[in-house]
Scaffold this motif. Structure first.
Motif, PDB file in Angstrom:
ATOM      1  N   LEU A 189      62.588  14.810 -27.725  1.00 41.88           N
ATOM      2  CA  LEU A 189      63.287  15.186 -26.499  1.00 41.88           C
ATOM      3  C   LEU A 189      62.819  16.569 -26.070  1.00 41.88           C
ATOM      4  N   VAL A 190      62.501  16.714 -24.770  1.00 42.13           N
ATOM      5  CA  VAL A 190      62.108  18.023 -24.244  1.00 42.13           C
ATOM      6  C   VAL A 190      62.941  18.346 -23.017  1.00 42.13           C
ATOM      7  N   ASP A 191      62.985  19.651 -22.697  1.00 40.83           N
ATOM      8  CA  ASP A 191      63.707  20.090 -21.504  1.00 40.83           C
ATOM      9  C   ASP A 191      62.720  20.256 -20.348  1.00 40.83           C
ATOM     10  N   GLU A 192      63.177  20.830 -19.260  1.00 40.39           N
ATOM     11  CA  GLU A 192      62.321  20.975 -18.072  1.00 40.39           C
ATOM     12  C   GLU A 192      61.132  21.903 -18.302  1.00 40.39           C
ATOM     13  N   ALA A 193      61.250  22.778 -19.298  1.00 42.18           N
ATOM     14  CA  ALA A 193      60.154  23.699 -19.610  1.00 42.18           C
ATOM     15  C   ALA A 193      59.218  23.151 -20.683  1.00 42.18           C
ATOM     16  N   ASN A 238      62.342   3.283 -20.113  1.00 35.58           N
ATOM     17  CA  ASN A 238      62.552   3.747 -18.735  1.00 35.58           C
ATOM     18  C   ASN A 238      64.035   3.912 -18.430  1.00 35.58           C
ATOM     19  N   ALA A 239      64.843   2.944 -18.877  1.00 38.84           N
ATOM     20  CA  ALA A 239      66.292   3.046 -18.660  1.00 38.84           C
ATOM     21  C   ALA A 239      66.868   4.229 -19.429  1.00 38.84           C
ATOM     22  N   ALA A 240      66.393   4.425 -20.666  1.00 42.42           N
ATOM     23  CA  ALA A 240      66.886   5.538 -21.479  1.00 42.42           C
ATOM     24  C   ALA A 240      66.456   6.883 -20.899  1.00 42.42           C
ATOM     25  N   GLU A 241      65.218   6.960 -20.396  1.00 42.93           N
ATOM     26  CA  GLU A 241      64.727   8.199 -19.798  1.00 42.93           C
ATOM     27  C   GLU A 241      65.572   8.591 -18.594  1.00 42.93           C
ATOM     28  N   GLU A 242      65.951   7.610 -17.782  1.00 46.73           N
ATOM     29  CA  GLU A 242      66.769   7.904 -16.605  1.00 46.73           C
ATOM     30  C   GLU A 242      68.119   8.480 -17.012  1.00 46.73           C
ATOM     31  N   LYS A 243      68.708   7.936 -18.060  1.00 41.49           N
ATOM     32  CA  LYS A 243      70.013   8.432 -18.516  1.00 41.49           C
ATOM     33  C   LYS A 243      69.872   9.771 -19.233  1.00 41.49           C
ATOM     34  N   ALA A 244      68.779   9.939 -19.990  1.00 43.45           N
ATOM     35  CA  ALA A 244      68.565  11.217 -20.674  1.00 43.45           C
ATOM     36  C   ALA A 244      68.359  12.343 -19.674  1.00 43.45           C
ATOM     37  N   ARG A 245      67.674  12.035 -18.581  1.00 37.87           N
ATOM     38  CA  ARG A 245      67.409  13.038 -17.555  1.00 37.87           C
ATOM     39  C   ARG A 245      68.715  13.598 -16.993  1.00 37.87           C
ATOM     40  N   ALA A 246      69.738  12.756 -16.959  1.00 37.24           N
ATOM     41  CA  ALA A 246      71.028  13.193 -16.417  1.00 37.24           C
ATOM     42  C   ALA A 246      71.702  14.246 -17.290  1.00 37.24           C
ATOM     43  N   VAL A 247      71.298  14.324 -18.576  1.00 35.75           N
ATOM     44  CA  VAL A 247      71.876  15.347 -19.457  1.00 35.75           C
ATOM     45  C   VAL A 247      70.839  16.411 -19.814  1.00 35.75           C
ATOM     46  N   GLY A 248      69.759  16.488 -19.005  1.00 33.38           N
ATOM     47  CA  GLY A 248      68.807  17.585 -19.153  1.00 33.38           C
ATOM     48  C   GLY A 248      67.738  17.389 -20.202  1.00 33.38           C
ATOM     49  N   ALA A 249      67.373  16.135 -20.484  1.00 32.43           N
ATOM     50  CA  ALA A 249      66.338  15.890 -21.492  1.00 32.43           C
ATOM     51  C   ALA A 249      65.370  14.823 -21.002  1.00 32.43           C
ATOM     52  N   SER A 271      40.457  27.978 -21.435  1.00 34.80           N
ATOM     53  CA  SER A 271      39.192  28.562 -20.975  1.00 34.80           C
ATOM     54  C   SER A 271      39.096  28.615 -19.458  1.00 34.80           C
ATOM     55  N   ALA A 272      39.390  27.502 -18.790  1.00 37.32           N
ATOM     56  CA  ALA A 272      39.196  27.446 -17.333  1.00 37.32           C
ATOM     57  C   ALA A 272      40.344  28.115 -16.585  1.00 37.32           C
ATOM     58  N   ASP A 273      41.585  27.904 -17.052  1.00 38.09           N
ATOM     59  CA  ASP A 273      42.740  28.461 -16.357  1.00 38.09           C
ATOM     60  C   ASP A 273      43.215  29.781 -16.955  1.00 38.09           C
ATOM     61  N   HIS A 274      42.576  30.201 -18.066  1.00 35.70           N
ATOM     62  CA  HIS A 274      42.883  31.490 -18.709  1.00 35.70           C
ATOM     63  C   HIS A 274      44.358  31.605 -19.093  1.00 35.70           C
ATOM     64  N   LEU A 275      44.947  30.475 -19.532  1.00 39.19           N
ATOM     65  CA  LEU A 275      46.335  30.510 -19.988  1.00 39.19           C
ATOM     66  C   LEU A 275      46.383  30.956 -21.441  1.00 39.19           C
ATOM     67  N   ASP A 276      47.452  31.682 -21.805  1.00 41.11           N
ATOM     68  CA  ASP A 276      47.610  31.989 -23.219  1.00 41.11           C
ATOM     69  C   ASP A 276      48.074  30.729 -23.945  1.00 41.11           C
ATOM     70  N   ARG A 277      48.034  30.754 -25.282  1.00 39.35           N
ATOM     71  CA  ARG A 277      48.292  29.540 -26.057  1.00 39.35           C
ATOM     72  C   ARG A 277      49.682  28.949 -25.776  1.00 39.35           C
ATOM     73  N   PRO A 278      50.778  29.713 -25.778  1.00 39.89           N
ATOM     74  CA  PRO A 278      52.090  29.095 -25.527  1.00 39.89           C
ATOM     75  C   PRO A 278      52.187  28.422 -24.159  1.00 39.89           C
ATOM     76  N   GLU A 279      51.666  29.072 -23.120  1.00 36.46           N
ATOM     77  CA  GLU A 279      51.728  28.479 -21.791  1.00 36.46           C
ATOM     78  C   GLU A 279      50.819  27.252 -21.704  1.00 36.46           C
ATOM     79  N   ALA A 280      49.661  27.331 -22.335  1.00 31.13           N
ATOM     80  CA  ALA A 280      48.754  26.177 -22.342  1.00 31.13           C
ATOM     81  C   ALA A 280      49.399  24.987 -23.043  1.00 31.13           C
ATOM     82  N   LEU A 281      50.129  25.226 -24.117  1.00 28.01           N
ATOM     83  CA  LEU A 281      50.795  24.138 -24.831  1.00 28.01           C
ATOM     84  C   LEU A 281      51.869  23.486 -23.963  1.00 28.01           C
ATOM     85  N   ARG A 282      52.600  24.291 -23.213  1.00 28.86           N
ATOM     86  CA  ARG A 282      53.602  23.713 -22.304  1.00 28.86           C
ATOM     87  C   ARG A 282      52.929  22.844 -21.242  1.00 28.86           C
ATOM     88  N   GLU A 283      51.771  23.294 -20.761  1.00 20.15           N
ATOM     89  CA  GLU A 283      51.037  22.503 -19.769  1.00 20.15           C
ATOM     90  C   GLU A 283      50.483  21.215 -20.377  1.00 20.15           C
TER      91      GLU A 283
END
Length: 492
Positions: A53-57, A111-122, A459-471
């Motif tokens: 489960l992940v959040d919006e970030a 898909n059904a579970a994802e829709e319901k999970a989204r309602a509680v922020g996951a 390399s191309a977007d010059h993101l640091d490791r934590p931000e690159a991992l989120r992407e």
């Protein structure tokens, strides 16, 4: 892990009583095997998938209790960490369009579970290890609320007497410690279940062990942990270390680990349960009131509760399962080597390859395991976990060769034959094995996509490791929902 276990402490008497009971269960199991009391008609296949489960970030979301309440579907269950859930898919036969039904059912449920999970922020993610996990996400506070997890944690650390040491050397290096078993929650897997008769069990288990490395190489999807690029299937060494009950001195004495590839080919399913009882002390010595011998003598089917619970605390990569359904006992091989994801279609293709290949090998006139040492199979498993789809493997008659060449030259035709033996629709067979073929031809699986994407973002977007991992996670989730097989995924 077996049945739910409530909060409690265990005395010396509990352990002595349990040891006696589990041995009586083993005796009853041997008698049942002699009397052929097992369901062998219309063998079924099953599937379990563990999810993050992940959040919006794109960070881990510690919300599984809220998500499960929102989903309100008994097919979804809790898992070790608060950022984990598991879906148990109803068993099916492989005949006809059985694999397409698996795919349709899992996609609709998720898909059904994802829709319901989204309602509680996951949001749900099928991936071997979530790239944005950090050590602070894996603490005692992030264990799921189910008391069995706290009890298991307590018993493992009581057996160890010291903190866990996690040390993995891959492309980069990781060395850390943990004072709980929550690093195990980082390992999310796919488990295939295959019902077999007692007479066939040894051949199917041996076949599954022989191809375990190939499965991992093709399906690797866990290259990143705590911001480090490690093995292509880092889940394997992490799981081995995160559930290790042995202190360093005990390891040096050659005591076997509870996450175990095994050490020999078998001749009967009894070999595996007997090894469990002989080699491993009880972690959860909980006794059931049933007397299995009395139940069997009275014409009933014993639950063998202690044997099953004990088996559930020994994490073989191919685990034997004894179960009772509608009053009839049966046996299953539980194949546990693969990570979750990347897509439902990839998962079903992995399943088709596995089910077809093990049947072809199990029914072969000259068993593969009569031509190959067990240590060679284990070496393949380790090499494939480390190097993924770029691994070299040993195969009888061929020597050492790239795993993709082995699959294209030898194993895909065998899987094709095995799926025909199951009676799978030819169009389904070709659709799913075609995905495995393209994965070999392109050299792309979930692990290679994650690593290439990470490097491109850095390399191309010059993101640091934590931000690159989120992407990486953000792009991964979008592509996962497309259900395009991973060999077609573009690098952002």
């Amino acid at each position: 892990m077996g049945e739910d276990v409530g909060v409690r402490t265990f005395s010396r008497e509990d352990r002595a009583r349990y040891r006696d009971k589990v041995r009586r269960c083993l005796d009853v199991f041997a008698e049942m095997l002699r009397e052929s009391r097992f369901d062998v008609e219309r063998p079924m296949t099953g599937l379990e998938i563990e999810l993050n489960l992940v959040d919006e970030a794109s960070e881990p979301a510690m919300r599984n209790a809220d998500v499960l309440e929102a989903i309100a579907d008994p097919s979804f269950q809790t898992e070790l960490g608060q950022f984990n859930v598991e879906i148990n898919v109803a068993p099916r036969r492989l005949t006809g369009t059985g694999t397409a039904q698996f795919e349709e059912h899992v996609r609709a449920s998720l898909n059904a579970a994802e829709e319901k999970a989204r309602a509680v922020g996951a949001h749900m993610v099928m991936i071997g290890i979530l790239p944005t996990l950090r050590p602070e996400h894996l603490t005692a506070e992030t264990l799921s609320a189910n008391p069995r997890y706290a009890l298991l944690n307590e018993q493992i650390f009581a057996a160890r007497g010291e903190d866990l040491r996690i040390s993995i050397s891959g492309v980069e290096r990781l060395a850390t410690t943990a004072d709980t078993i929550t690093p195990e929650a980082a390992c999310t897997s796919t488990q295939f279940h295959l019902q077999v008769s007692p007479a066939q069990f040894a051949d199917y288990w041996n076949a599954a062990q022989a191809i375990a490395g190939v499965q991992v190489a093709l399906g690797a999807n866990s290259p990143l942990l705590f911001g480090r690029e490690l093995w292509r299937e880092t889940r394997v060494p992490l799981f081995q270390q995160a559930t290790d009950t042995r202190a360093e001195e005990i390891k040096a004495q050659g005591v076997r680990p509870r996450v175990w590839f095994g050490e020999r080919w078998i001749t009967s399913v009894f070999d595996l349960f007997e090894e469990n009882v002989r080699y491993f002390p009880a972690l959860l010595p909980v006794c059931d009131p049933e007397d299995p011998a009395e139940t069997l003598a009275g014409g009933g089917v014993p639950k063998l509760a202690e044997l099953r619970l004990h088996n559930g605390t020994i994490y073989r990569w191919n685990r034997p399962v004894y179960d009772v359904l509608k009053g009839r006992p049966h046996l299953r091989v539980e194949n546990r080597v693969l990570p979750a994801g990347p897509t439902v279609l990839d998962t079903v293709a992995n399943g088709a390859f596995y089910f077809g290949l093990v049947r072809a090998l199990a029914e072969s006139d000259r068993p593969l395991w009569s031509q190959m040492s067990f240590s060679a199979a284990e070496e393949n498993f380790t090499n494939c976990s480390r190097h993924g789809i770029d691994a070299q493997v040993f195969w009888p008659g061929l020597g050492y060769l790239p795993v993709t060449e082995l699959v294209l030259r030898r194993l895909l035709p065998l899987a094709h034959h095995g799926l025909d033996r199951w009676g799978l629709d030819p169009a389904e067979r070709d659709r799913l094995l075609g995905i495995i073929e393209q994965r070999c031809l392109t050299g792309r699986n979930g692990a290679t996509w994650q690593v290439e994407t990470l490097h491109r973002l850095e390399s191309a977007d010059h993101l640091d490791r934590p931000e690159a991992l989120r992407e990486v996670v953000r792009h991964y989730v979008d592509l996962m929902h497309s259900n395009r097989p991973v060999h077609e995924w573009p690098i952002p």
